[in-house]
Design a protein around this motif. Structure first.
Motif, PDB file in Angstrom:
ATOM      1  N   THR A 270       0.686   5.108 -10.199  1.00 31.58           N
ATOM      2  CA  THR A 270      -0.305   5.949 -10.877  1.00 31.58           C
ATOM      3  C   THR A 270      -0.226   5.729 -12.386  1.00 31.58           C
ATOM      4  OG1 THR A 270       0.170   7.579  -9.141  1.00 31.58           O
ATOM      5  CG2 THR A 270      -1.177   8.317 -10.999  1.00 31.58           C
ATOM      6  N   THR A 271      -1.359   5.464 -13.020  1.00 36.27           N
ATOM      7  CA  THR A 271      -1.331   5.257 -14.475  1.00 36.27           C
ATOM      8  C   THR A 271      -1.227   6.601 -15.206  1.00 36.27           C
ATOM      9  OG1 THR A 271      -3.727   5.435 -14.733  1.00 36.27           O
ATOM     10  CG2 THR A 271      -2.845   3.230 -14.249  1.00 36.27           C
ATOM     11  N   GLY A 272      -0.902   6.540 -16.475  1.00 32.99           N
ATOM     12  CA  GLY A 272      -0.833   7.751 -17.294  1.00 32.99           C
ATOM     13  C   GLY A 272      -2.100   8.579 -17.216  1.00 32.99           C
ATOM     14  N   PRO A 273      -3.286   7.993 -17.494  1.00 34.06           N
ATOM     15  CA  PRO A 273      -4.522   8.794 -17.450  1.00 34.06           C
ATOM     16  C   PRO A 273      -4.804   9.355 -16.062  1.00 34.06           C
ATOM     17  CG  PRO A 273      -4.889   6.733 -18.634  1.00 34.06           C
ATOM     18  CD  PRO A 273      -3.519   6.642 -18.030  1.00 34.06           C
ATOM     19  N   ASP A 274      -4.538   8.563 -15.007  1.00 32.84           N
ATOM     20  CA  ASP A 274      -4.768   9.063 -13.647  1.00 32.84           C
ATOM     21  C   ASP A 274      -3.846  10.236 -13.342  1.00 32.84           C
ATOM     22  OD1 ASP A 274      -6.719   7.197 -13.316  1.00 32.84           O
ATOM     23  OD2 ASP A 274      -5.615   5.957 -11.874  1.00 32.84           O
TER      24      ASP A 274
ATOM     25  N   LEU B  18       4.941  -8.185  -7.654  1.00 30.69           N
ATOM     26  CA  LEU B  18       4.697  -7.083  -6.713  1.00 30.69           C
ATOM     27  C   LEU B  18       3.932  -5.998  -7.459  1.00 30.69           C
ATOM     28  CD1 LEU B  18       5.551  -6.257  -3.739  1.00 30.69           C
ATOM     29  CD2 LEU B  18       7.313  -4.870  -4.826  1.00 30.69           C
ATOM     30  N   ASP B  19       2.617  -6.017  -7.311  1.00 34.30           N
ATOM     31  CA  ASP B  19       1.750  -5.129  -8.076  1.00 34.30           C
ATOM     32  C   ASP B  19       1.600  -3.799  -7.336  1.00 34.30           C
ATOM     33  OD1 ASP B  19      -0.471  -3.779  -9.235  1.00 34.30           O
ATOM     34  OD2 ASP B  19      -1.229  -5.687 -10.010  1.00 34.30           O
ATOM     35  N   LEU B  20       1.969  -2.701  -8.018  1.00 33.08           N
ATOM     36  CA  LEU B  20       2.040  -1.393  -7.356  1.00 33.08           C
ATOM     37  C   LEU B  20       0.778  -0.563  -7.511  1.00 33.08           C
ATOM     38  CD1 LEU B  20       5.719  -0.665  -8.375  1.00 33.08           C
ATOM     39  CD2 LEU B  20       4.900  -1.382  -6.134  1.00 33.08           C
ATOM     40  N   ARG B  21      -0.354  -1.219  -7.909  1.00 28.13           N
ATOM     41  CA  ARG B  21      -1.547  -0.428  -8.214  1.00 28.13           C
ATOM     42  C   ARG B  21      -2.089   0.365  -7.037  1.00 28.13           C
ATOM     43  NH1 ARG B  21      -5.870  -4.432 -10.358  1.00 28.13           N
ATOM     44  NH2 ARG B  21      -4.001  -5.335 -11.262  1.00 28.13           N
ATOM     45  N   ARG B  22      -1.742  -0.027  -5.812  1.00 29.35           N
ATOM     46  CA  ARG B  22      -2.248   0.740  -4.651  1.00 29.35           C
ATOM     47  C   ARG B  22      -1.384   1.978  -4.359  1.00 29.35           C
ATOM     48  NH1 ARG B  22      -2.162  -2.650   0.141  1.00 29.35           N
ATOM     49  NH2 ARG B  22      -3.397  -1.025   1.137  1.00 29.35           N
ATOM     50  N   LEU B  23      -0.196   2.055  -4.942  1.00 28.30           N
ATOM     51  CA  LEU B  23       0.636   3.252  -4.764  1.00 28.30           C
ATOM     52  C   LEU B  23       0.235   4.256  -5.834  1.00 28.30           C
ATOM     53  CD1 LEU B  23       2.383   1.000  -3.332  1.00 28.30           C
ATOM     54  CD2 LEU B  23       4.344   2.464  -3.798  1.00 28.30           C
ATOM     55  N   THR B  24      -0.805   5.021  -5.554  1.00 26.11           N
ATOM     56  CA  THR B  24      -1.331   5.898  -6.592  1.00 26.11           C
ATOM     57  C   THR B  24      -1.653   7.268  -6.026  1.00 26.11           C
ATOM     58  OG1 THR B  24      -2.993   6.067  -8.344  1.00 26.11           O
ATOM     59  CG2 THR B  24      -3.702   5.093  -6.266  1.00 26.11           C
TER      60      THR B  24
ATOM     61  N   GLY C  41       0.785  -1.231   0.000  1.00 31.06           N
ATOM     62  CA  GLY C  41       0.000   0.000   0.000  1.00 31.06           C
ATOM     63  C   GLY C  41       0.810   1.270   0.000  1.00 31.06           C
ATOM     64  N   ASP C  42       2.082   1.184   0.332  1.00 30.91           N
ATOM     65  CA  ASP C  42       2.909   2.391   0.337  1.00 30.91           C
ATOM     66  C   ASP C  42       4.390   2.003   0.278  1.00 30.91           C
ATOM     67  OD1 ASP C  42       3.666   1.557   2.901  1.00 30.91           O
ATOM     68  OD2 ASP C  42       2.307   2.949   3.911  1.00 30.91           O
ATOM     69  N   HIS C  43       5.228   3.037   0.266  1.00 30.85           N
ATOM     70  CA  HIS C  43       6.671   2.830   0.147  1.00 30.85           C
ATOM     71  C   HIS C  43       7.198   1.889   1.231  1.00 30.85           C
ATOM     72  CE1 HIS C  43      10.965   3.897  -0.428  1.00 30.85           C
ATOM     73  NE2 HIS C  43      11.006   3.750   0.877  1.00 30.85           N
ATOM     74  N   ASP C  44       6.774   2.113   2.471  1.00 30.53           N
ATOM     75  CA  ASP C  44       7.311   1.302   3.571  1.00 30.53           C
ATOM     76  C   ASP C  44       6.919  -0.158   3.440  1.00 30.53           C
ATOM     77  OD1 ASP C  44       8.510   3.542   4.575  1.00 30.53           O
ATOM     78  OD2 ASP C  44       6.976   3.942   6.097  1.00 30.53           O
ATOM     79  N   GLU C  45       5.715  -0.409   2.959  1.00 33.18           N
ATOM     80  CA  GLU C  45       5.314  -1.804   2.739  1.00 33.18           C
ATOM     81  C   GLU C  45       6.140  -2.445   1.627  1.00 33.18           C
ATOM     82  OE1 GLU C  45       0.675  -1.528   4.334  1.00 33.18           O
ATOM     83  OE2 GLU C  45       1.082  -2.466   2.386  1.00 33.18           O
ATOM     84  N   VAL C  46       6.436  -1.676   0.586  1.00 33.51           N
ATOM     85  CA  VAL C  46       7.301  -2.206  -0.485  1.00 33.51           C
ATOM     86  C   VAL C  46       8.658  -2.589   0.100  1.00 33.51           C
ATOM     87  CG1 VAL C  46       8.542  -1.636  -2.615  1.00 33.51           C
ATOM     88  CG2 VAL C  46       6.152  -0.930  -2.339  1.00 33.51           C
ATOM     89  N   ALA C  47       9.236  -1.678   0.890  1.00 38.19           N
ATOM     90  CA  ALA C  47      10.557  -1.934   1.470  1.00 38.19           C
ATOM     91  C   ALA C  47      10.523  -3.173   2.369  1.00 38.19           C
ATOM     92  CB  ALA C  47      11.034  -0.709   2.258  1.00 38.19           C
ATOM     93  N   ALA C  48       9.456  -3.303   3.147  1.00 38.18           N
ATOM     94  CA  ALA C  48       9.346  -4.446   4.058  1.00 38.18           C
ATOM     95  C   ALA C  48       9.180  -5.753   3.282  1.00 38.18           C
ATOM     96  CB  ALA C  48       8.168  -4.233   5.022  1.00 38.18           C
ATOM     97  N   VAL C  49       8.402  -5.720   2.195  1.00 36.12           N
ATOM     98  CA  VAL C  49       8.229  -6.915   1.361  1.00 36.12           C
ATOM     99  C   VAL C  49       9.583  -7.346   0.787  1.00 36.12           C
ATOM    100  CG1 VAL C  49       7.287  -7.759  -0.838  1.00 36.12           C
ATOM    101  CG2 VAL C  49       5.785  -6.573   0.796  1.00 36.12           C
ATOM    102  N   LEU C  50      10.379  -6.387   0.340  1.00 33.09           N
ATOM    103  CA  LEU C  50      11.682  -6.736  -0.234  1.00 33.09           C
ATOM    104  C   LEU C  50      12.592  -7.355   0.818  1.00 33.09           C
ATOM    105  CD1 LEU C  50      12.477  -3.713  -2.606  1.00 33.09           C
ATOM    106  CD2 LEU C  50      11.348  -5.883  -3.135  1.00 33.09           C
ATOM    107  N   ALA C  51      12.553  -6.818   2.025  1.00 32.32           N
ATOM    108  CA  ALA C  51      13.397  -7.361   3.088  1.00 32.32           C
ATOM    109  C   ALA C  51      13.001  -8.800   3.403  1.00 32.32           C
ATOM    110  CB  ALA C  51      13.298  -6.479   4.339  1.00 32.32           C
ATOM    111  N   VAL C  52      11.706  -9.048   3.507  1.00 34.34           N
ATOM    112  CA  VAL C  52      11.223 -10.418   3.783  1.00 34.34           C
ATOM    113  C   VAL C  52      11.560 -11.341   2.617  1.00 34.34           C
ATOM    114  CG1 VAL C  52       9.107 -11.800   3.980  1.00 34.34           C
ATOM    115  CG2 VAL C  52       9.423  -9.776   5.433  1.00 34.34           C
ATOM    116  N   ALA C  53      11.378 -10.874   1.402  1.00 32.31           N
ATOM    117  CA  ALA C  53      11.672 -11.706   0.231  1.00 32.31           C
ATOM    118  C   ALA C  53      13.157 -12.067   0.172  1.00 32.31           C
ATOM    119  CB  ALA C  53      11.242 -10.976  -1.049  1.00 32.31           C
ATOM    120  N   ALA C  54      14.014 -11.095   0.486  1.00 33.22           N
ATOM    121  CA  ALA C  54      15.455 -11.371   0.482  1.00 33.22           C
ATOM    122  C   ALA C  54      15.794 -12.392   1.558  1.00 33.22           C
ATOM    123  CB  ALA C  54      16.232 -10.074   0.709  1.00 33.22           C
TER     124      ALA C  54
END
Lengths: 540, 540
Positions: free
Chosen positions: A185-189, A161-167, A116-129
Motif C-alpha cells: 500500500t502506498t502512502g497516499p492509498d 518481486l513487486d508488491l503492488r498487488r498487496l494493497t 497477490g498475497d502473503h502466501d504467494e510471496v512465501a511460495a515465490v521465495l521457496a521456489v527461488a531458494a
C-alpha cells in the motif's frame, strides 16, 4: 471491524527515468536558471537522455522452467519479462540511479514477479531458494541507496518481486487505534483508506507519494511529522514477514518484555531476511486544526540551540525544521519559490496539529524566542508545506540542465552536531573541488530527538564529465567523514548497497556477525537482496 | 564532561531469603491479619524458615584450575566459593525463589566471580567458554522469573558473575542529555550520581532499590513513571556488551537507519548473548514540581476507558495507575494502609512532574472526568507514593504467616484488555480452587500505551501444603490463559526460565530460530545463562 480494499486509485506510474508523475515534470524555473551560474560557474547542457525503447539490456537469464515455476504460483501474466517492466525495476531514485537510467546499456532484473498475497510471496521465495534465483523485494521504487540494484550474488538469475498487488487496509481496531495495512500500500492509498474511517497514520517522508508501507518499515523511514508522531518504527506495533524458511508474525502486544523485540530485527532489514507483507501501525484521529509559523534565527548555531530546547521539552510542534544559512539564502527549502531570497540567517518552519496546539505553540515559541528566534508569520511555512513533496522534480530538471544534484543525510548528538556538519560539508566541497567542480552545499535539520538531530544535505555541483565516477569518489569521502565525525551512516535513507561497506564501522564486526547469522538462518541460500546492508561475502 | 565514581554508598545488602533491607522486614500489620481469614479462610502458620548456616549445598563443581584461571583475571579474593556467597546467588526474588530459600537443601552456583571492569568481564567469558563453565550474569538479584537459577546446561560447573563492582557514572553529556552508567550501578546509586549534576533518569520499577542499570536493560524493565518517561528501552541510547566471541558497542547516534537497531537485540536478551557492561541513557533535568491527584471510578471498565483516553492523547501524567475493584477494596495498592478500605469502585492514582503540569493536568482531568471519574484529592496518591517500593516486604510477612502471595503481569491492546483480565483471573481462581485453596485475585493497570496497557495481578491464596508444586500448576495454567487470551507472556518481568516454554507461542518457531542463531553466533559453547529465554535444547 474488518476492511478489505484494493480499489483506491493508485498514483500515476512513476517516470521510468526520473521522479514522479510524468505530467508534473517541468523545466527549470527561470529564477533558478539565473542563480545557477552565480553558484556553480558555467554549466554545460548534457546530451539528451536515452529513450525507453532505445535502452539495451541483456536477454533474461531466467530459465524457462524457472519462469514456469513462478507462473504456477502467481499466474501466467504475472511473471513479466518485457523490456519495459525489467527497465522500470532496474533501480531506485538516487542521482546515480537516474544517471544510469540515462545510459544506453542498463543492468536490469531478469523478470518482474507480481504476487497477490502473503502466501504467494512465501511460495515465490521457496521456489527461488530451490532454484537459486535472487529476489529483490520492490515496493515504491524510491530507494536512494542502491537497495534495488539487480544484484544476483552467487545465483544464476535475479527477479524483482513487486508488491503492488498487496494493497489495502486489512483490519482496523478503532478502540486500540491500530490498523493493519498490506505492505504494498502506498502512502497516499494508506491515508485515503484510513481517512474513510476518520484516522490518520501521519507518516510523510518526501517519498510519500510513491513509497509503500512495507518500504517504510524495511528502511526505518522517518517522516516530516516526526517531531509529533515519531519515526515510522515507533508507529509499528506488529509485522508479518515471509522468509525462505518460514513465516513470522510479531507484535503480540504493546509493551512486551518477552525477549528481545524481534520486530526491530525486521525494521531496517531492507529485504535481506524476508519480505514484509503486512504492517500493523498505530493510527490517530485526523487532526482538524493546523497552525503554521515561520521563524528566523541569526544563524544556524542559534537555530540548533532553539531546536534542542524544543526537543528536550515535552509536547512541541508536529513538524520543525531549520535550514542553514546556505539553504535559507537560496530558499531551496521552498522549491516552488527557488531563487526568491527569503532572508538572511537561518529559517525555521513549525507546524502544529492535534491536541493542545495553543499550549504547545506557546511553550515552543517561548523556547525559540529565548534562543534568538524571531517569528516571521505563516508565509515561509506555507510555502514549505505546498512544495514539500516536490524536491525530486527539481532534481530531474537540474540533471537535464547539466547540474549535478544529490541529497544525503546523517545524525548525531546535539553536542556533536556542528562538528559533523563541518566534516560532511568539507568532504563535499573538497571532493568536488578536487574533481574541478564548483559546488554549493546546503543543510537542514528536519528530525529532532531529545539527545540529538538529523542533518540533511543537498549539494549542487557543476560536474563537467562522468558525474557517476565523480560522485562515487565524493560520496566515499563523505561516508568516511561521517564515520570520522561520529555520525550515523544513515538517518532515514537506510543502508542499501551504497552504504553497506561503511556499516561495519558503525556496528562493529560483532554487529555484522549478528546480521549475517540471522541471514544464514532465515535465508540459507542467500537469495534475498544480495549485497544490501551487508556485503555478499559476509553472508556466505 | 567526564565523571568517575564508585564511591556512592550502596544500599544495605538484601536479605538472603527475602526482600530488601533486613532492618525493614516486619510482621504482618494487624489489619491484614484480621482481613486474611475473611478472604482466604483459616491459614496455617508454616514451620520456621531454615537459617543460613543450616542450608545444605553440594560441594563446588568448579575445578581448582578453573578457579585459578578466573582468579588470574579478577584477583584471588574475587572468586568466592564460600557457602554464604553461593547461597546468596542461588536465585532471584520470585515467590518460588523465596520458598526454595526456606528449604534445607538448595541448588546454588559453584562460585561467585566479581569482575572489576568491562575487560575483566570479557576475559572471564573467554575463559569460561574455553573451560566449559556456565555463567549466570547477576545484577541486583531481583529477577522474579527464574533468570538467576544456577542452571549449568551441558557444562561441568556454573558460576554467578556478580557485576556489583562495575558501578558509577562514566560520562555525562549535559548538552545532549545523555549519561553512560556502568551496568552494575543500582537504581538509587544512578539517581544519586545524576542528582549531583542536576539530572534524573526517572526509571522507578518496584525493584528500584536493588536492581541495576544493566538488569533494567537486559530485562526490558518498565518503571512507575512510564506514562511520562517511557519504558527503560526507550531511555537507552547506547550499550556496550562483552560476548564470549567479541565486544560490541552500539548506539552511534539517535535516529539511525543503519540497518536493524541491534541495541534491541540485547535489550531483553537476559544475559544469553553477552554481558551488558555499560548503558548510555537519556536523562532530563530533575523536575522541581510534583502534583498528585487521586480519582475514583464507578468500576474498572470505566477506569480503563479513562486511561485509554489519556493514553491516546499527548502530554498526560508522569504516573497513572488504576486498581480494579478487588484491589481497591483491600487497598493493597497502599501497602502501608492495607485493610483500610478506601472506597467502592476502582481507584486511580496520577502523578505529574516536569514541564507544563497545569495544562497536562487540566487535559488529563477533563478526560478522566468525561469517563466517569471523580477526583478524590491527594490522599490515596500520597499513600501510594510513600509505599510504592514496599510491596515485596509485605509478601515476606505473608509467607511467614503461611499465606501464598505472588504477582504476575501481561499486556494487550485496549480492545482485548477485559478478555485478557477475565482469562487470567479465571485461571488463577480455578487453579487454586482445584488445589483446594481459596484465593483473592487483584489487578491493576500501571503502564499505558496508545494501543494498549499492562495488567498486573497480585494473588493471595491459602495453600495448605507444597505451595511450590501448587503454584507451578497454577502458573502454567495462567501462562496458557495469557496465550489463549492474546496477551504477552511478560510485560516487564521478562522471560527467564519460568516463561521460556511459552515464548515460542508468542514469537513463533521462526522467532525462536532467530534467537538461537544469534546465540550460536555469539556464544557457540552455550555458556551464557543456559535455559533462560530459550530452552537449552533450542540453542544446541
Amino acid at each position: 471491524m474488518s476492511h478489505q480494499s484494493g480499489r483506491v486509485a493508485a498514483e500515476s506510474e512513476m517516470r521510468w527515468n526520473g521522479w514522479g508523475d510524468p505530467a508534473k515534470a517541468d523545466d527549470l524555473p527561470r529564477a533558478v536558471r539565473a542563480l545557477l551560474p552565480l553558484l556553480l560557474g558555467r554549466i554545460r547542457k548534457p546530451a539528451a537522455p536515452v529513450e525507453l525503447h532505445d535502452v539495451q539490456l541483456d536477454a533474461t537469464a531466467l530459465r524457462a522452467n524457472d519462469g514456469a515455476a513462478f507462473a504456477e504460483i502467481v499466474g501466467p501474466g504475472r511473471v513479466d519479462m518485457s523490456d519495459e517492466a525489467r527497465i522500470r525495476h532496474a533501480g531506485g531514485r538516487s542521482t546515480p540511479d537516474l544517471l544510469r537510467r540515462r545510459q544506453l546499456h542498463q543492468s536490469v532484473p531478469d523478470a518482474v514477479i507480481l504476487p497477490g498475497d502473503h502466501d504467494e510471496v512465501a511460495a515465490v521465495l521457496a521456489v527461488a531458494a530451490d532454484r537459486g534465483v535472487a529476489v529483490i523485494p520492490y515496493g515504491g521504487g524510491t530507494s536512494v541507496v542502491g537497495a534495488l540494484d539487480p544484484e544476483r550474488g552467487d545465483h544464476h538469475a535475479v527477479v524483482s518481486l513487486d508488491l503492488r498487488r498487496l494493497t489495502g487496509l486489512l483490519r482496523l481496531d478503532a478502540v486500540s487505534g491500530e490498523a493493519v495495512l498490506a505492505a504494498g500500500t502506498t502512502g497516499p492509498d494508506a491515508e485515503a483508506l484510513l481517512t474513510a474511517h476518520g484516522y490518520e497514520l501521519g507518516h510523510y517522508p518526501q517519498s510519500f507519494r510513491y513509497a509503500t508501507i512495507g518500504g517504510f518499515a524495511a528502511a526505518r523511514s522517518s517522516g516530516q511529522n516526526s517531531a509529533g508522531h515519531g519515526r515510522f518504527e515507533t508507529m509499528v506495533t506488529g509485522i508479518r514477514v515471509a522468509t525462505p524458511t518460514g513465516d513470522i508474525d510479531l507484535g503480540r502486544s504493546p509493551g512486551s518484555a518477552a525477549g528481545p523485540d524481534l520486530i526491530r530485527v525486521f525494521l531496517g532489514s531492507e529485504g535481506i531476511f524476508g519480505v514484509i507483507t503486512e504492517v500493523r501501525v498505530r493510527v490517530h484521529p485526523i487532526p482538524h486544526e493546523r497552525v503554521l509559523e515561520s521563524w528566523t534565527f541569526p544563524d544556524f548555531a542559534a537555530g540548533t540551540a532553539g531546536l534542542r530546547a524544543v526537543a528536550q521539552h515535552v509536547g512541541g510542534p508536529t513538524v520543525i525544521r531549520l535550514s542553514d544559512e546556505a539553504e535559507t539564502a537560496v530558499s531551496l527549502a521552498q522549491v516552488g519559490r527557488i531563487g526568491r531570497a527569503l532572508s538572511k540567517g537561518a529559517a525555521v518552519v513549525t507546524v502544529y496539529e492535534g491536541d493542545g496546539i495553543a499550549e504547545r505553540r506557546a511553550r515552543t515559541s517561548a523556547l525559540l524566542a529565548a534562543a534568538g528566534g524571531v517569528s516571521s508569520g505563516e508565509g515561509a511555512a506555507e510555502d514549505w508545506l505546498d512544495g514539500r513533496f516536490d524536491g525530486p522534480y527539481l532534481r530531474d530538471a537540474l540533471l537535464d540542465a547539466g547540474v549535478f544534484c544529490e541529497t544525503l543525510e546523517t545524525a548525531t548528538t546535539w553536542a556533536n552536531l556542528h562538528a559533523l556538519k563541518a566534516g560532511v560539508t568539507a568532504a563535499l566541497r573538497d571532493g568536488f573541488a578536487d574533481a574541478g567542480a564548483k559546488s554549493h552545499v546546503m543543510c537542514h535539520v528536519s528530525h529532532i530527538y531529545p539527545t540529538g538531530a538529523s542533518l540533511y544535505f543537498t549539494v549542487l555541483a557543476g560536474v563537467r564529465s562522468d558525474p557517476l565516477k565523480v560522485w562515487a569518489e565524493v560520496k566515499a569521502r563523505v561516508n568516511d567523514a561521517i564515520i570520522a565525525s561520529g555520525g550515523t551512516i544513515s538517518h532515514h535513507h537506510a543502508v542499501g548497497r551504497d552504504h553497506a561497506p561503511w556499516l561495519e564501522q558503525e556496528i562493529g564486526e560483532t554487529g555484522v556477525r549478528i546480521l549475517a547469522a540471522i541471514k544464514r538462518e532465515l535465508d540459507p541460500q542467500g537469495i534475498l537482496n544480495p549485497g544490501a546492508v551487508i556485503t555478499v561475502d559476509r553472508t556466505r
